[in-house]
Design a protein around this motif. Structure first.
Motif, PDB file in Angstrom:
ATOM      1  N   THR A 187       7.430  -0.595  22.511  1.00 26.38           N
ATOM      2  CA  THR A 187       8.169  -1.664  21.766  1.00 26.38           C
ATOM      3  C   THR A 187       8.738  -1.495  20.249  1.00 26.38           C
ATOM      4  OG1 THR A 187       6.567  -3.233  22.698  1.00 26.38           O
ATOM      5  CG2 THR A 187       7.517  -4.042  20.812  1.00 26.38           C
ATOM      6  N   LEU A 188       7.869  -0.669  19.556  1.00 27.63           N
ATOM      7  CA  LEU A 188       8.537  -0.344  18.354  1.00 27.63           C
ATOM      8  C   LEU A 188       9.767   0.765  18.461  1.00 27.63           C
ATOM      9  CD1 LEU A 188       5.235   0.719  16.340  1.00 27.63           C
ATOM     10  CD2 LEU A 188       6.723  -1.474  16.173  1.00 27.63           C
ATOM     11  N   LYS A 189       9.787   1.336  19.511  1.00 25.94           N
ATOM     12  CA  LYS A 189      11.103   2.237  19.785  1.00 25.94           C
ATOM     13  C   LYS A 189      12.316   1.449  20.244  1.00 25.94           C
ATOM     14  CE  LYS A 189      11.192   4.681  23.720  1.00 25.94           C
ATOM     15  NZ  LYS A 189      11.210   5.744  24.451  1.00 25.94           N
ATOM     16  N   ASP A 190      11.964   0.511  21.109  1.00 28.57           N
ATOM     17  CA  ASP A 190      13.213  -0.386  21.391  1.00 28.57           C
ATOM     18  C   ASP A 190      13.680  -1.374  20.255  1.00 28.57           C
ATOM     19  OD1 ASP A 190      12.914   0.299  24.127  1.00 28.57           O
ATOM     20  OD2 ASP A 190      11.804  -1.173  24.940  1.00 28.57           O
ATOM     21  N   CYS A 191      12.700  -1.463  19.187  1.00 29.75           N
ATOM     22  CA  CYS A 191      13.110  -2.280  18.033  1.00 29.75           C
ATOM     23  C   CYS A 191      13.574  -1.346  16.815  1.00 29.75           C
ATOM     24  CB  CYS A 191      12.008  -3.214  17.677  1.00 29.75           C
ATOM     25  SG  CYS A 191      11.355  -4.481  18.415  1.00 29.75           S
ATOM     26  N   ASN A 192      13.835  -0.092  17.213  1.00 31.90           N
ATOM     27  CA  ASN A 192      14.302   0.811  16.373  1.00 31.90           C
ATOM     28  C   ASN A 192      13.305   0.920  14.873  1.00 31.90           C
ATOM     29  OD1 ASN A 192      16.773   1.556  17.900  1.00 31.90           O
ATOM     30  ND2 ASN A 192      17.736  -0.291  17.048  1.00 31.90           N
ATOM     31  N   ILE A 193      12.078   1.017  15.379  1.00 35.56           N
ATOM     32  CA  ILE A 193      11.279   1.164  14.074  1.00 35.56           C
ATOM     33  C   ILE A 193      10.711   2.543  14.192  1.00 35.56           C
ATOM     34  CG2 ILE A 193       9.001   0.375  13.226  1.00 35.56           C
ATOM     35  CD1 ILE A 193      11.376  -1.510  12.803  1.00 35.56           C
ATOM     36  N   GLN A 194      10.474   3.288  13.141  1.00 29.92           N
ATOM     37  CA  GLN A 194      10.113   4.691  13.319  1.00 29.92           C
ATOM     38  C   GLN A 194       8.501   4.576  12.425  1.00 29.92           C
ATOM     39  OE1 GLN A 194      13.009   6.668  10.579  1.00 29.92           O
ATOM     40  NE2 GLN A 194      14.268   7.042  12.108  1.00 29.92           N
ATOM     41  N   ILE A 195       7.959   5.544  13.225  1.00 30.61           N
ATOM     42  CA  ILE A 195       6.378   5.616  12.618  1.00 30.61           C
ATOM     43  C   ILE A 195       6.160   7.004  11.962  1.00 30.61           C
ATOM     44  CG2 ILE A 195       4.006   5.661  13.643  1.00 30.61           C
ATOM     45  CD1 ILE A 195       4.795   4.344  16.073  1.00 30.61           C
ATOM     46  N   ALA A 196       5.724   6.793  10.751  1.00 27.65           N
ATOM     47  CA  ALA A 196       5.440   7.957  10.077  1.00 27.65           C
ATOM     48  C   ALA A 196       3.881   8.445  10.094  1.00 27.65           C
ATOM     49  CB  ALA A 196       5.708   7.653   8.436  1.00 27.65           C
ATOM     50  N   TYR A 197       3.139   7.629  10.264  1.00 30.32           N
ATOM     51  CA  TYR A 197       1.493   7.963  10.104  1.00 30.32           C
ATOM     52  C   TYR A 197       0.950   6.970  10.957  1.00 30.32           C
ATOM     53  CZ  TYR A 197      -3.207   8.578   8.733  1.00 30.32           C
ATOM     54  OH  TYR A 197      -4.592   8.908   8.838  1.00 30.32           O
ATOM     55  N   GLY A 198      -0.133   7.095  11.916  1.00 27.44           N
ATOM     56  CA  GLY A 198      -0.682   6.443  12.631  1.00 27.44           C
ATOM     57  C   GLY A 198      -2.280   6.724  12.784  1.00 27.44           C
ATOM     58  N   ARG A 199      -3.065   5.743  12.923  1.00 21.44           N
ATOM     59  CA  ARG A 199      -4.466   5.739  12.954  1.00 21.44           C
ATOM     60  C   ARG A 199      -4.984   4.777  13.865  1.00 21.44           C
ATOM     61  NH1 ARG A 199      -8.567   4.729   8.164  1.00 21.44           N
ATOM     62  NH2 ARG A 199      -7.805   2.782   8.611  1.00 21.44           N
ATOM     63  N   LEU A 230       1.442  -1.654   9.349  1.00 25.04           N
ATOM     64  CA  LEU A 230       1.458  -2.759  10.444  1.00 25.04           C
ATOM     65  C   LEU A 230       0.043  -2.418  10.929  1.00 25.04           C
ATOM     66  CD1 LEU A 230       2.492  -4.374  12.593  1.00 25.04           C
ATOM     67  CD2 LEU A 230       2.998  -2.280  14.084  1.00 25.04           C
ATOM     68  N   GLN A 231      -0.858  -3.572  10.753  1.00 27.63           N
ATOM     69  CA  GLN A 231      -2.362  -3.302  11.309  1.00 27.63           C
ATOM     70  C   GLN A 231      -2.525  -4.293  12.401  1.00 27.63           C
ATOM     71  OE1 GLN A 231      -3.950  -4.531   7.285  1.00 27.63           O
ATOM     72  NE2 GLN A 231      -5.083  -2.730   7.396  1.00 27.63           N
ATOM     73  N   LEU A 284       0.786  -1.256  -0.097  1.00 32.82           N
ATOM     74  CA  LEU A 284       0.204   0.011   0.048  1.00 32.82           C
ATOM     75  C   LEU A 284       0.707   1.267   0.026  1.00 32.82           C
ATOM     76  CD1 LEU A 284      -2.858  -0.734   2.392  1.00 32.82           C
ATOM     77  CD2 LEU A 284      -2.882  -1.047   0.142  1.00 32.82           C
ATOM     78  N   SER A 285       2.179   1.203   0.010  1.00 26.84           N
ATOM     79  CA  SER A 285       3.122   2.364   0.371  1.00 26.84           C
ATOM     80  C   SER A 285       4.259   2.014  -0.313  1.00 26.84           C
ATOM     81  CB  SER A 285       3.235   2.727   1.697  1.00 26.84           C
ATOM     82  OG  SER A 285       4.103   3.727   1.787  1.00 26.84           O
ATOM     83  N   PRO A 286       4.786   3.132  -1.342  1.00 24.63           N
ATOM     84  CA  PRO A 286       5.986   2.589  -1.860  1.00 24.63           C
ATOM     85  C   PRO A 286       7.449   2.726  -0.761  1.00 24.63           C
ATOM     86  CG  PRO A 286       5.447   4.624  -2.189  1.00 24.63           C
ATOM     87  CD  PRO A 286       4.337   4.156  -1.707  1.00 24.63           C
ATOM     88  N   LEU A 307      -0.618   1.656  11.270  1.00 24.61           N
ATOM     89  CA  LEU A 307       0.687   2.411  11.530  1.00 24.61           C
ATOM     90  C   LEU A 307       1.458   2.283  10.261  1.00 24.61           C
ATOM     91  CD1 LEU A 307       1.772   1.538  15.126  1.00 24.61           C
ATOM     92  CD2 LEU A 307       0.858   3.523  14.507  1.00 24.61           C
ATOM     93  N   PHE A 308       2.067   3.357   9.766  1.00 23.22           N
ATOM     94  CA  PHE A 308       2.959   3.049   8.406  1.00 23.22           C
ATOM     95  C   PHE A 308       4.159   3.327   9.130  1.00 23.22           C
ATOM     96  CE2 PHE A 308      -1.007   4.073   6.156  1.00 23.22           C
ATOM     97  CZ  PHE A 308      -0.763   3.412   4.982  1.00 23.22           C
ATOM     98  N   ILE A 309       5.295   2.226   8.965  1.00 19.43           N
ATOM     99  CA  ILE A 309       6.422   2.257   9.921  1.00 19.43           C
ATOM    100  C   ILE A 309       7.367   1.982   8.805  1.00 19.43           C
ATOM    101  CG2 ILE A 309       5.422   1.604  12.035  1.00 19.43           C
ATOM    102  CD1 ILE A 309       6.249  -1.536  11.270  1.00 19.43           C
ATOM    103  N   GLN A 310       8.646   2.314   9.261  1.00 14.73           N
ATOM    104  CA  GLN A 310       9.893   1.885   8.299  1.00 14.73           C
ATOM    105  C   GLN A 310      11.141   1.731   9.428  1.00 14.73           C
ATOM    106  OE1 GLN A 310      11.146   6.360   7.238  1.00 14.73           O
ATOM    107  NE2 GLN A 310      10.398   5.198   5.676  1.00 14.73           N
ATOM    108  N   GLN A 311      12.285   1.053   8.954  1.00 17.94           N
ATOM    109  CA  GLN A 311      13.567   1.144   9.619  1.00 17.94           C
ATOM    110  C   GLN A 311      14.194   2.138   9.750  1.00 17.94           C
ATOM    111  OE1 GLN A 311      14.950  -3.306   8.750  1.00 17.94           O
ATOM    112  NE2 GLN A 311      14.545  -2.374   6.962  1.00 17.94           N
ATOM    113  N   THR A 312      15.265   2.253  10.690  1.00 17.36           N
ATOM    114  CA  THR A 312      16.016   3.579  10.825  1.00 17.36           C
ATOM    115  C   THR A 312      16.760   3.937   9.398  1.00 17.36           C
ATOM    116  OG1 THR A 312      17.702   2.310  11.773  1.00 17.36           O
ATOM    117  CG2 THR A 312      16.343   3.354  13.443  1.00 17.36           C
TER     118      THR A 312
END
Length: 260
Positions: free
Chosen positions: A110-122, A93-94, A86-88, A135-140
């Protein structure tokens, strides 16, 4: 709030304590703790049976025997999935799960401890007590999570932290009875908020008095834990030698902590 070093905040706190305690309060004073108190942050020894608080791998069929409740069946039905179509630039994450106190906190820490960044959340909730989270997420490094092994690992970690964000147990401490609650400490060193407050509220509603309380840190090979230890006074309504009464206490404390 990180304001206790200021005189204004210290005075406000003392005034509040004096108002609550009334004539039973002889003196109230706040001062900064020195280096000599650092050793008290770590718990040197725990009573026998407390090791199950720190199990790193609790499966659906290997839950702590104390504190089980029907609500856990709803928690175990949580659905967590990932979608890269759904995103390039981001992985979607649902999460569909039961609503509970601290849910968003547990997901974000949990996402912070796993070094996951959040761009948008609903975050959406329905009338039946469930939440839908996108949550639209990506790695560091700015890339999506495409490795199936990393996806499965993150989903498993999230499921564990949502199912067991807090561990509650009652054990014997010599001739006394001790209530213990443990929660994982963030990598930043922060502990979970309001645990002490919720524990005391639950015990007050049960009519159980606290003889002494202690808060400290306990380290295992996997992580660091914040541990709350309450020595309980005997109660006529909840005899502490009775296993059924113990389970009722654990269940009430857990429900209060989880907001069930």
């Amino acid at each position: 709030m990180e304001l206790l070093h200021t005189k204004k905040r210290q005075d406000e706190t003392c005034e509040r304590l004096n108002a609550v305690l009334g004539e039973s309060c002889i003196n109230c004073e706040l001062q900064l703790a020195g280096a000599e108190y650092e050793s008290f942050q770590h718990i040197s020894s725990l009573p026998p049976g407390a090791e199950e608080l720190f199990c790193s791998d609790l499966s659906d069929t290997d839950l702590c025997p104390q504190g089980l409740s029907l609500d856990l069946k709803k928690v175990k039905s949580a659905n967590i999935s990932m979608d890269n179509s759904l995103s390039p630039a981001h992985t979607l994450l649902q999460i569909h799960c039961i609503d509970q106190k601290g849910l968003i906190y547990d997901i974000l820490r949990t996402l912070k401890d796993c070094n996951i960044q959040i761009a948008y959340g609903r975050f959406l909730s329905d009338m039946k007590g469930y939440r839908e989270i996108d949550l639209f997420i990506q790695q560091t490094d700015g890339k999506k999570i495409v490795d199936p092994e990393k996806q499965n690992g993150l989903c498993s970690r999230l499921r564990m932290e949502m199912l067991h964000p807090l561990r509650v147990i009652i054990v014997n401490r010599g001739p006394d009875t001790e209530l213990l609650v443990a929660n994982p400490v963030e990598l930043s060193g922060k502990g979970r908020p309001r645990v002490f407050y919720d524990m005391t509220v639950a015990l007050k509603l049960l009519g159980i008095c606290i003889f002494s309380a202690e808060i400290g840190r306990h380290s295992t090979q996997e992580r660091q834990w914040e541990v709350y230890r309450f020595l309980l006074d005997e109660s006529p309504n909840f005899p502490l030698s009775n296993n059924r009464a113990r389970n009722q206490i654990v269940d009430k404390v857990r429900r209060t902590l989880m907001g069930w």
